[in-house]
Write a protein that holds these residues in place. Structure first.
Motif: not given
Ligand SMILES: NC(=O)N[C@@H](CC(=O)O)C(=O)O
Ligand SMILES: [Zn+2]
Ligand SMILES: [Zn+2]
Length: 349
Positions: A165-182
Motif C-alpha cells: 500500500p505504501l508503494i501504491n501511494d508513493f510510487p516515486e518514494l525511494r525505500i530501503v527494506f532493511e535487514h531482510i530475512t525471508t
C-alpha cells in the motif's frame, strides 16, 4: 575487484548502510570498530530519546565524530527517526543540512527503542510526500507488530499490509527494506521498481534459526527480525550474490551489554562491527561468489544513495584468527558475533 587468488582479495573500501553506534561511552567501541574498515555508515536513530530532528542529528553526529580515530576518513551519515508527528518542514530541514541522508520507519513496538515509532503510516503522509519530492530515502524496519501475527511471519505480512500500500501511494518514494530475512522479501525487492532496495546482514547470511534454538538457546544470536529457517537463509545468499544492484551491505551491528542479552528477557541485536567485512567474505566465499562481494559491499549502496563510490581499497587474506570471548563496551562488556571461535578472513593494511 582484483582477486589475486583464492586466498586474497582487494576491493574498493566498503560502506555500512545500516549501523547502530549507540551513544556516549559506547561510541569508543562502536565508532572505532566500524571506522577501521568502512568509509561511511548510515547511523540508526533509535537512541533514547530518539533522533527525531535535524538539530538532534547534528548533536549526535558531533559526539560520534569525537570518537573517530585521527588516521580514519570515516564519515557518519545521519538519519531521522520518523514519528507520527514528523512534519514536512523537518524533512526539508534534514535535506538542507546535508548531514541527514535518510529517514527511518520503526513500526511502534517492533524492535529495540521503537516505542516512539509510527502507530499508523497515515499520520506520516505529509512527511512521506516531502521525502518523495526531494528523493530522501525511507528506511524501513519491515515487521508488523500485531500480537496475533507469528513472529516468524511478521516480515512477510508487512510486505502485504504495509509496504505494497505504501508503494501504491508513493510510487516515486525511494525505500530501503532493511535487514531482510525471508525469501518473500528478497523476491519482492528483486521484482519491485528501481526505487526499492534492501540491506542484508552478515548474520542472516551465515546463520539460521537452528543457530538460535538447537542445542540450547543462544541469546547472542537473537536479533530482530528473528533468524529464519535455512531455506530463507539460502534465498538471502542468492540475493546478495546474484549480482543485482538492489541488494547491499548493512550489518545491523547492534550492541547490547552482555547483561542485557544473558537474562530472562534478553535484548535483540547482534554485534558484528568488530569483523563485519570478514564475515561477509566468509559468506560470499561459501557461495563461491567472492567476485560479487565488491559490488554488494562497496558500489550498490553508494549508487542507491546517490553518493560517490569510495576510491581507496582494502585487502583481505584467507587467514584464521580468534575472536575474543568478550569486548569492552561502555562501562561493561559485550559478546561479539563468533565470540571464542575463529573467523577465516582477515583484513591486511
Ligand atoms: N536488529 C536488532 O535486533 N536490534 C536493533 C534494532 C533493529 O535494527 O531492529 C537494536 O537497535 O538493537
Ligand atoms: Zn530493525
Ligand atoms: Zn538495526
Amino acid at each position: 575487484m582484483t582477486q589475486l587468488n583464492q586466498n586474497q582479495i582487494t576491493l574498493t573500501r566498503p560502506d555500512d548502510w545500516h549501523l547502530h553506534l549507540r551513544d556516549d561511552l559506547a561510541l569508543q567501541r562502536t565508532v572505532v570498530d566500524t571506522a577501521r574498515i568502512f568509509g561511511r555508515a548510515i547511523v540508526m536513530p533509535n537512541l533514547r530519546p530518539p533522533v527525531i530532528s535535524t538539530a538532534l542529528a547534528l548533536d549526535y553526529k558531533s559526539r560520534i565524530v569525537k570518537n573517530i580515530p585521527a588516521d580514519s576518513q570515516f564519515q557518519p551519515l545521519m538519519t531521522l527517526y520518523l514519528t507520527d508527528n514528523t512534519s514536512a518542514d523537518e524533512i526539508y530541514r534534514a535535506k538542507e543540512s546535508g548531514v541527514v541522508h535518510a529517514v527511518k520507519l520503526y513500526p511502534a513496538g517492533a524492535t529495540t527503542n521503537s516505542d516512539a515509532g509510527v502507530t499508523d503510516l497515515k499520520h506520516c503522509y505529509n512527511a512521506l510526500d516531502a521525502m518523495q519530492k526531494i528523493g530522501m530515502p525511507l528506511l524501513v524496519h519491515g515487521e508488523v507488530t500485531s500480537a496475533d501475527i507469528d513472529v516468524f511471519d511478521r516480515e512477510k505480512v508487512f510486505i502485504d499490509q504495509v509496504l505494497i500500500p505504501l508503494i501504491n501511494d508513493f510510487p516515486e518514494l525511494r525505500i530501503v527494506f532493511e535487514h531482510i530475512t525471508t525469501s518473500n522479501a528478497a523476491e519482492f525487492v528483486a521484482t519491485a521498481s528501481e526505487n526499492i532496495a534492501a540491506t542484508i546482514t552478515p548474520h542472516h547470511l551465515l546463520l539460521n534459526r537452528n543457530d538460535l534454538l538447537v542445542g540450547g538457546i543462544h541469546p547472542h544470536h537473537y536479533c530482530l527480525p528473528v533468524l529464519k529457517r535455512n531455506t530463507h537463509q539460502q534465498a538471502l545468499i542468492q540475493a546478495a550474490t546474484c549480482g543485482s544492484k538492489k541488494f547491499f551491505l548493512g550489518t545491523d551491528s547492534a550492541p547490547h551489554p552482555r547483561s542485557g542479552k544473558e537474562t530472562s528477557c534478553g535484548c535483540a541485536g547482534i554485534y558484528s562491527a568488530h569483523a563485519a567485512i570478514e564475515l561477509y567474505a566468509e559468506a560470499f566465499e561459501a557461495a563461491q561468489a567472492l567476485d560479487k562481494l565488491e559490488a554488494f559491499a562497496s558500489f550498490n549502496g553508494a549508487d542507491f544513495y546517490r553518493l560517490p563510490r569510495n576510491e581507496d581499497k582494502i585487502s583481505l587474506v584467507k587467514e584464521s584468527w580468534d575472536v575474543p570471548e568478550t569486548l569492552s563496551f561502555a562501562d561493561s562488556s559485550l559478546v561479539p558475533m563468533r565470540a571464542g571461535k575463529q573467523i577465516h578472513w582477515k583484513v591486511v593494511s
